[in-house]
Motif scaffolding. Structure first.
Motif, PDB file in Angstrom:
ATOM      1  N   GLY A 385       0.770  -1.243   0.056  1.00 33.80           N
ATOM      2  CA  GLY A 385      -0.040   0.200  -0.063  1.00 33.80           C
ATOM      3  C   GLY A 385       0.915   1.310  -0.056  1.00 33.80           C
ATOM      4  O   GLY A 385       0.303   2.404  -0.447  1.00 33.80           O
ATOM      5  N   GLU A 386       1.951   1.235   0.441  1.00 35.42           N
ATOM      6  CA  GLU A 386       2.820   2.281   0.663  1.00 35.42           C
ATOM      7  C   GLU A 386       4.273   1.681   0.902  1.00 35.42           C
ATOM      8  O   GLU A 386       4.296   0.886   1.375  1.00 35.42           O
ATOM      9  N   PRO A 387       5.201   3.031   1.057  1.00 34.88           N
ATOM     10  CA  PRO A 387       6.632   2.405   1.223  1.00 34.88           C
ATOM     11  C   PRO A 387       6.642   2.240   2.976  1.00 34.88           C
ATOM     12  O   PRO A 387       5.893   2.876   3.651  1.00 34.88           O
ATOM     13  N   ASP A 409       7.614  -6.975   0.813  1.00 34.98           N
ATOM     14  CA  ASP A 409       7.323  -6.006   0.799  1.00 34.98           C
ATOM     15  C   ASP A 409       6.773  -5.825  -0.741  1.00 34.98           C
ATOM     16  O   ASP A 409       7.533  -5.597  -1.749  1.00 34.98           O
ATOM     17  N   THR A 410       5.238  -5.659  -1.008  1.00 34.40           N
ATOM     18  CA  THR A 410       4.954  -5.868  -2.225  1.00 34.40           C
ATOM     19  C   THR A 410       4.280  -4.656  -2.756  1.00 34.40           C
ATOM     20  O   THR A 410       3.500  -4.091  -2.376  1.00 34.40           O
ATOM     21  N   GLN A 413      -0.356  -2.221  -7.960  1.00 32.37           N
ATOM     22  CA  GLN A 413      -1.370  -1.173  -7.878  1.00 32.37           C
ATOM     23  C   GLN A 413      -2.591  -1.577  -8.126  1.00 32.37           C
ATOM     24  O   GLN A 413      -2.627  -2.877  -8.849  1.00 32.37           O
ATOM     25  N   THR A 414      -3.765  -0.955  -8.254  1.00 32.39           N
ATOM     26  CA  THR A 414      -5.142  -1.366  -8.592  1.00 32.39           C
ATOM     27  C   THR A 414      -5.009  -1.716 -10.099  1.00 32.39           C
ATOM     28  O   THR A 414      -5.567  -2.782 -10.464  1.00 32.39           O
ATOM     29  N   ASP A 500       4.619   6.456  -9.998  1.00 37.12           N
ATOM     30  CA  ASP A 500       5.196   6.317  -8.853  1.00 37.12           C
ATOM     31  C   ASP A 500       6.878   6.785  -9.190  1.00 37.12           C
ATOM     32  O   ASP A 500       7.465   6.481 -10.331  1.00 37.12           O
ATOM     33  N   ARG A 515       4.323   8.793  -4.903  1.00 36.22           N
ATOM     34  CA  ARG A 515       3.712   9.121  -6.302  1.00 36.22           C
ATOM     35  C   ARG A 515       4.497  10.561  -6.933  1.00 36.22           C
ATOM     36  O   ARG A 515       4.861  11.160  -6.049  1.00 36.22           O
ATOM     37  N   ARG A 526      -5.514   5.540  -2.000  1.00 36.90           N
ATOM     38  CA  ARG A 526      -5.105   6.456  -2.703  1.00 36.90           C
ATOM     39  C   ARG A 526      -6.067   7.633  -2.850  1.00 36.90           C
ATOM     40  O   ARG A 526      -7.474   7.073  -2.858  1.00 36.90           O
TER      41      ARG A 526
HETATM   42  C1  6R9 Z   1      -2.054  -2.528  -4.060  1.00 36.18           C
HETATM   43  C2  6R9 Z   1      -2.216  -0.906  -3.831  1.00 36.18           C
HETATM   44  C3  6R9 Z   1      -1.018   1.962  -5.595  1.00 36.18           C
HETATM   45  C4  6R9 Z   1      -0.009   2.777  -5.170  1.00 36.18           C
HETATM   46  C5  6R9 Z   1       1.099   2.699  -5.934  1.00 36.18           C
HETATM   47  C6  6R9 Z   1       2.297   3.194  -4.826  1.00 36.18           C
HETATM   48  C7  6R9 Z   1       1.698   2.588  -3.555  1.00 36.18           C
HETATM   49  C8  6R9 Z   1       1.638   0.362  -3.125  1.00 36.18           C
HETATM   50  C9  6R9 Z   1       3.473  -0.089  -2.067  1.00 36.18           C
HETATM   51  C10 6R9 Z   1       3.496   1.318  -2.398  1.00 36.18           C
HETATM   52  C11 6R9 Z   1       5.720   1.580  -1.869  1.00 36.18           C
HETATM   53  C12 6R9 Z   1       4.885  -0.710  -1.686  1.00 36.18           C
HETATM   54  N1  6R9 Z   1       2.054   1.482  -3.050  1.00 36.18           N
HETATM   55  N2  6R9 Z   1       2.232  -0.818  -2.519  1.00 36.18           N
HETATM   56  N3  6R9 Z   1       4.525   1.888  -2.400  1.00 36.18           N
HETATM   57  N4  6R9 Z   1       5.734   0.288  -1.648  1.00 36.18           N
HETATM   58  N5  6R9 Z   1       4.904  -1.715  -1.294  1.00 36.18           N
HETATM   59  O1  6R9 Z   1      -1.824  -0.340  -2.847  1.00 36.18           O
HETATM   60  O2  6R9 Z   1      -2.916  -0.263  -5.043  1.00 36.18           O
HETATM   61  O3  6R9 Z   1      -4.407   1.385  -3.973  1.00 36.18           O
HETATM   62  O4  6R9 Z   1      -3.995   1.209  -6.504  1.00 36.18           O
HETATM   63  O5  6R9 Z   1      -2.184   1.936  -4.841  1.00 36.18           O
HETATM   64  O6  6R9 Z   1       0.253   2.405  -3.709  1.00 36.18           O
HETATM   65  O7  6R9 Z   1       2.255   4.529  -4.726  1.00 36.18           O
HETATM   66  O8  6R9 Z   1       1.313   3.497  -7.033  1.00 36.18           O
HETATM   67  P1  6R9 Z   1      -3.403   1.139  -4.958  1.00 36.18           P
END
Ligand code: 6R9
Length: 649
Positions: A385-387, A409-410, A413-414, A500, A515, A526
């Motif tokens: 979801g985020e760093p 740490d995955t 994105q949607t 990103d 972002r 988001r």
């Molecule tokens: C799955 C999900 C996508 C945005 C993505 C990025 C941030 C998601 C992250 C991450 C750093 C990670 N993001 N995972 N940043 N490390 N492991 O979250 O989808 O809601 O579409 O968000 O979230 O900025 O572009 P979504």
């Protein structure tokens, strides 16, 4: 960027689906010959008519088209349920853990999942829903949400889930956006001991929709709801009468499976479209390999089905693999901060997947909430979801994983349907804060932001884009293919642009920096700054608004709103509260600004563009680095904003 690396233990690696050597070999094969690679891995799901054409992709701006397995046919629900009945009919498909720990959990077997999904499918059919029709889901985290998703898939309808925290306005926009025939909701959604009145929100939303839209209501809490005869249908009554069999429709691989709205840099969220075959292959394969899921394991993804993570890693990925997936209705801190860990202990969870914001919130409560629970069943931990900041990573590793569980740490994105950058836990040494390396078939590139030139040195810093496609990729924006192309394929020709920023270190590891567009990430959700701005300016007393993100200890980013009031309107504390409530009702509680600063004027260029860069710096209290302000129409505005900011303390 931290340089500490955590290699998987030899024992973990030797039992894992993929070890270091296999990762290298499979990754090379996936890039050298994607058609052969995906042609083989596409077979992990059951096809009614096997595909002969694996991949047909064009990334050329103006002609973007993405197809996988395009001549194959299948049914996604049959893949998630029917094909497991013989071997796993009596195994648990879904463990449901309610909001209140005093209430009983449910264990739903694959056979029960089959019957309940078929009942729901028959109810929808009787309401006139068929192939290609859209159904909006506005539901709590209850098993009926999974039944509804799978029932749509079974009859070929397309679902669009609206997170239960969204407002009636957001709901009606999404019902209208896809011209849904039916909206499925429940009386109330309990979360953290409080209840959201979903049915009355739906009533309010439907005032702004065609009167043809029907409403199917699941009785969950038994809370009072108003009822409109003819429009409202009682799910529990209808389901008890419905047949427990419903033949699955034969769908094409490229038929849409679902629409999911997500924020972009403009005010209008876009309807991301995922299709059936490629999405399912990718969700299933990543769920198995990224979490190293083995038969009999209990898998828990704490997301809500209103987000893509819930789609891919609560429902479709795990169920396609015949896994046991845990669905949790509650929140991490109710009744107290040990709730997550108690659920892990109670259901002997093996893989646990959550968001950094939850980890940070729990970290602040102390370690005793974790240490009192038996977490010995845990094997792999994940974040999304985020760093994740290294402090939170280390806390997670030390206290939850007790130093023995690899952390994946995955990054995804949607739009991507499943993980793109992630460690495989038995193969790739991790570094706190890095999403490490690409999954199979994924070719990340770092581009120079201005020129769009690919940086070929290993060490690189720029924006993250992807060369070529993967089966789980979104296919279009619902009803607006031009917007799809313009958002992802226009700026950097020939690539999918992620939005990103990222760095690549000397080991080739990727570090997402956040972002680079006007999207902010609040608690892993988001949000387009433009969405919050348009909600604010819709208020009669607001003349203008600019919204930026700023660092927030728990949420990652908070929402900082600069608001210019109409002439003659007094800025008062009361008005500040009123605007907060206003945004809550316009969009939902997650969009409520954390800080509102009154701004007599906003810094604009001579052409009238708001200079957000400056507003971001002020919100971050970083006044020394404002950069060039000479192109501003009225540079004096900036001093005034800084003074107001400092006076707030
Ligand atoms: C799955 C999900 C996508 C945005 C993505 C990025 C941030 C998601 C992250 C991450 C750093 C990670 N993001 N995972 N940043 N490390 N492991 O979250 O989808 O809601 O579409 O968000 O979230 O900025 O572009 P979504």
């Amino acid at each position: 960027m931290s340089d500490t690396t955590y290699p998987p233990s030899a024992e973990f690696a030797s039992n894992a689906h993929v070890d270091a050597a296999k990762y290298k070999e499979m990754y090379a094969a996936s890039i050298n010959d994607p058609v052969a690679f995906w042609g083989e891995h596409g077979k992990r799901i059951d096809w009614i008519k096997p595909y002969t054409r694996v991949k047909d992709v064009n990334y050329d701006f103006g002609n973007v088209s993405i197809k996988w397995f395009e001549d194959g046919t299948l049914n996604v629900a049959a893949n998630c349920i029917d094909r497991h009945l013989e071997a796993r009919g009596d195994s648990t498909a879904i463990i449901w853990e309610p909001d209140n720990p005093e209430d009983a959990a449910q264990h739903i077997t694959y056979r029960e999942l089959y019957e309940n999904t078929c009942r729901m499918a028959n109810v929808l059919k009787d309401m006139g829903v068929g192939r290609g029709d859209r159904v909006v889901l506005y539901l709590p985290m209850i098993p009926e949400a999974a039944y509804a998703m799978l029932a749509c898939a079974r009859i070929g309808a397309i679902h669009s889930i609206v997170f239960a925290g969204f407002s009636p306005d957001a709901l009606s926009a999404r019902i209208n956006g896809c011209q849904a025939k039916v909206v499925i909701t429940a009386d109330e959604a309990p979360r953290g001991g409080r209840k959201t009145a979903l049915k009355s929100n739906t009533d309010a939303a439907l005032l702004h929709c065609s009167d043809k839209v029907k409403c199917l209501v699941v009785k969950h809490t038994g809370g009072q709801t108003t009822w409109i005869e003819g429009r409202d249908h009682d799910y529990n009554a209808l389901a008890s009468e419905a047949a427990t069999d419903c033949p699955p429709e034969e769908m094409n691989a490229e038929d849409p499976l679902f629409i999911l709205y997500t924020s972009g840099s403009t005010g209008q969220p876009k309807g991301v479209v995922h299709t059936s075959g490629g999405y399912l292959v990718y969700a299933a394969m990543t769920q198995e390999l990224v979490f190293d899921y083995h038969e009999g394991d209990v898998f828990w993804c704490t997301a809500d089905v209103g987000w893509v993570t819930g789609h891919s890693y609560i429902v479709y990925g795990p169920l396609a693999n015949g896994a046991t997936t845990l669905m949790f209705e509650g929140v991490p801190t109710y009744p107290d901060a040990s709730r997550f860990w108690q659920v892990c202990e109670k259901h002997k969870v093996n893989q646990f997947y959550t968001a950094p914001t939850a980890i940070r919130a729990l970290m602040g409560q102390g370690t005793e909430y974790v240490s009192k629970c038996d977490l010995s069943s845990l094997k792999v931990l994940g974040t999304v979801g985020e760093p994740i900041n290294p402090e939170a990573w280390n806390w997670y590793n030390d206290n939850v994983g007790q130093g023995r569980c690899p952390i994946v740490d995955t990054w995804w994105q949607t739009e991507t349907g499943g993980h793109l950058l992630t460690p495989l836990p038995g193969a790739i040494p991790t570094k706190p804060g890095s999403a490490t390396l690409p999954f199979f078939g994924i070719e990340p590139v770092v581009l120079e932001p201005e020129s769009g030139k690919e940086i070929t040195d290993t060490e690189a810093s720029g924006v993250l884009a992807l060369k070529d496609s993967w089966p789980g990729q979104m296919r279009t924006v619902w009803g607006d293919h031009e917007r799809f192309e313009a958002t992802y394929f226009q700026q950097y020709k020939g690539y999918y642009f992620s939005g990103d920023g990222c760095k690549r270190d000397a080991d080739g590891y990727y570090w997402i920096t956040g972002r680079v567009d006007d999207v902010i990430n609040v608690s892993g959700h988001r949000m387009g700054t433009a969405e919050v701005e348009s909600a604010l300016v819709a208020h009669a007393k607001v003349a203008e608004a600019a919204v930026v993100g700023y660092p927030h200890n728990i949420k990652g980013q908070g929402i900082y709103a600069y608001v210019t009031l109409m002439n003659d309107v007094e800025p008062t504390e009361e008005l500040r509260k009123e605007l907060e409530t206003w945004v809550r009702t316009e969009i939902g509680p997650i969009a409520k600004p954390d800080l509102i600063q009154w701004a007599p004027g906003l810094p604009k260029t001579r052409s009238g563009k708001i200079m957000r860069r400056i507003l971001r710096k002020i919100a971050e209290d970083d006044y020394g680095a404002l950069g060039d302000t000479s192109t501003l129409a009225d540079p004096g505005v900036v001093d005034e904003l800084i003074e107001n900011r400092m006076n707030r303390g």
